[in-house]
Design an enzyme around this catalytic site. Structure first.
Site, PDB file in Angstrom:
ATOM      1  N   CYS A 162      35.949  30.595  39.748  1.00  0.00           N
ATOM      2  CA  CYS A 162      36.264  31.179  38.454  1.00  0.00           C
ATOM      3  C   CYS A 162      36.145  30.088  37.412  1.00  0.00           C
ATOM      4  CB  CYS A 162      37.659  31.807  38.420  1.00  0.00           C
ATOM      5  SG  CYS A 162      37.759  32.977  37.040  1.00  0.00           S
ATOM      6  N   CYS A 175      38.481  30.152  34.632  1.00  0.00           N
ATOM      7  CA  CYS A 175      39.682  30.120  33.795  1.00  0.00           C
ATOM      8  C   CYS A 175      40.450  28.805  33.871  1.00  0.00           C
ATOM      9  CB  CYS A 175      40.609  31.289  34.121  1.00  0.00           C
ATOM     10  SG  CYS A 175      40.972  31.481  35.856  1.00  0.00           S
ATOM     11  N   LYS A 184      40.915  43.655  41.722  1.00  0.00           N
ATOM     12  CA  LYS A 184      41.919  42.706  41.238  1.00  0.00           C
ATOM     13  C   LYS A 184      42.476  43.258  39.936  1.00  0.00           C
ATOM     14  CE  LYS A 184      42.303  37.964  39.739  1.00  0.00           C
ATOM     15  NZ  LYS A 184      41.650  36.654  39.824  1.00  0.00           N
ATOM     16  N   ARG A 229      49.412  30.712  37.109  1.00  0.00           N
ATOM     17  CA  ARG A 229      48.884  30.183  35.847  1.00  0.00           C
ATOM     18  C   ARG A 229      49.625  28.920  35.444  1.00  0.00           C
ATOM     19  NH1 ARG A 229      47.968  36.112  32.917  1.00  0.00           N
ATOM     20  NH2 ARG A 229      46.313  36.762  34.348  1.00  0.00           N
ATOM     21  N   LYS A 279      43.960  42.589  45.265  1.00  0.00           N
ATOM     22  CA  LYS A 279      44.927  41.638  44.706  1.00  0.00           C
ATOM     23  C   LYS A 279      45.530  42.202  43.428  1.00  0.00           C
ATOM     24  CE  LYS A 279      44.719  37.173  42.538  1.00  0.00           C
ATOM     25  NZ  LYS A 279      43.877  36.046  42.215  1.00  0.00           N
ATOM     26  N   TYR A 286      51.019  32.264  50.375  1.00  0.00           N
ATOM     27  CA  TYR A 286      51.712  30.995  50.145  1.00  0.00           C
ATOM     28  C   TYR A 286      52.769  30.760  51.232  1.00  0.00           C
ATOM     29  CZ  TYR A 286      49.527  31.398  45.543  1.00  0.00           C
ATOM     30  OH  TYR A 286      48.607  31.530  44.516  1.00  0.00           O
TER      31      TYR A 286
END
Ligand SMILES: NCC[C@H](CC(=O)O)[C@@H](CN)CCC(=O)O
Ligand SMILES: [Zn+2]
Length: 329
Positions: free
Chosen positions: A122, A124, A199, A209, A252, A318
């Site tokens: 990506c 971003c 997503k 983020r 997602k 995670y």
């Protein structure tokens, strides 16, 4: 009552209860997300993402070695350029040969020959505006430029040795563009293309983020990530990405989108379906366990087994380090 009403016997023993599940969680189903910083010695805890760290290149192998020894099979890499001036409108740093992701791919391939390395693709984390593509003057995504750039970045990661590239941008047509470039480069036969096909835009990505410094500087991702209510749109995106050459379909977030995972398995019954238990889901489980709502381990299993029940056989989680211990005993 009559015979057919008696179900209790069928799950009267712990083993018989486990047999009721179509899919059992195994270590090889888990993909562990890693945040790779461009500061080689960095090891910074991410406050909003419990037990997760941003690590520099020199910290990765010592951290992962014991996890690999415990059965870690796969990681997904997210680059976090924190050097000043690393970001620009095109996300140039994304495929910088000296950048965190390309370097980490090389280091991990050498250190752990059996570890399956997925590179998230990506812009971003690398763009000054924080969006998942290249923008027009009016702030909307320029689809053609974004797809071309994303597919170039995917190729850079594949060339560096990534076993899998996973575009999480949600630009239209990026799967086809990546597949075509892989074919043209003669490496399509050795790279897995995992699409973040469905997503959704929503409130569950905040901790990520924070970790990746990838907040949009203005606006939001509602014009390219799917609207939470868009079940039909998700089905169309899944069919589109399968037809464009995706080898794996990902949904997602996960727990709030189990129907979409089920749709993905129905529409992609001949492909593996992945689901990403995102940062917000993970942080929510930790926060609730800390508040005494439930036991952390029990909920980690219940949430993940629900994701499998919906049809996923790959989970980006995670909780992976904990599962490597929990699944042993
Ligand atoms: N490329 C988009 C990244 C996106 C978060 C966002 O929309 O900013 C996800 C990473 N693929 C977030 C994952 C997470 O929250 O764990
Ligand atoms: Zn993005």
């Amino acid at each position: 009552g009559d015979i057919s009403s008696q179900l209790h016997g069928g799950y009267s023993h712990p083993l018989a209860r486990s047999w009721q599940a179509e899919r059992q969680l195994t270590k090889s189903m888990l993909i562990f997300p890693l945040f790779v910083s461009d500061q080689p010695e960095e090891e910074t805890l991410i406050p909003s993402l419990p037990n997760q760290y941003r690590r520099g290149l020199n910290r990765l192998v010592p951290y992962l070695a014991p996890l690999v020894a415990k059965g870690l099979r796969s990681v997904i890499l997210f680059g976090v350029p924190i050097a000043p001036g690393a970001k620009d409108a095109l996300g140039t740093a994304a495929d910088d040969p000296e950048g965190p992701v390309i370097q980490a791919i090389r280091v991990l391939r050498r250190a752990f020959p059996d570890l399956f390395i997925t590179a998230d693709v990506c812009l971003c984390e690398y763009t000054s505006h924080g969006h998942c593509g290249i923008l027009r003057d009016d702030g909307s995504l320029n689809n053609a430029l974004s797809v071309d750039r994303i597919s170039d970045v995917a190729m850079a990661y594949a060339d560096a040795g990534a076993h899998c590239v996973a575009p999480s941008d949600m630009n239209d047509g990026r799967i086809r563009a990546i597949k075509l470039k892989l074919i043209e480069a003669g490496i399509a036969h050795q790279v897995v293309l995992m699409s973040y096909a469905a997503k959704f835009s929503g409130c569950l990505y905040g901790p990520f983020r924070d970790a990746a410094g990838s907040c949009p500087s203005f606006g939001d991702r509602r014009c390219y990530q799917l609207p939470p209510g868009g079940r039909g749109l998700a089905r169309r995106a899944i069919v589109r990405d399968i037809n464009e050459g995706a080898d794996i379909i990902m949904v997602k977030p996960a727990s709030q989108y189990l129907d979409i995972i089920s749709d993905a398995k129905e529409l992609g019954k001949d492909l593996p379906v992945a689901a990403y238990q995102v940062s917000g889901e993970f942080a929510m489980i930790h926060a609730a366990a800390k508040a005494g709502v439930f036991d952390l381990k029990q909920m980690a299993f219940e949430a993940t087994e629900g994701i499998l029940r919906a049809g996923a056989t790959i989970v980006v989680s995670y909780f992976t380090p904990e599962f490597l211990d929990w699944l042993d005993n």
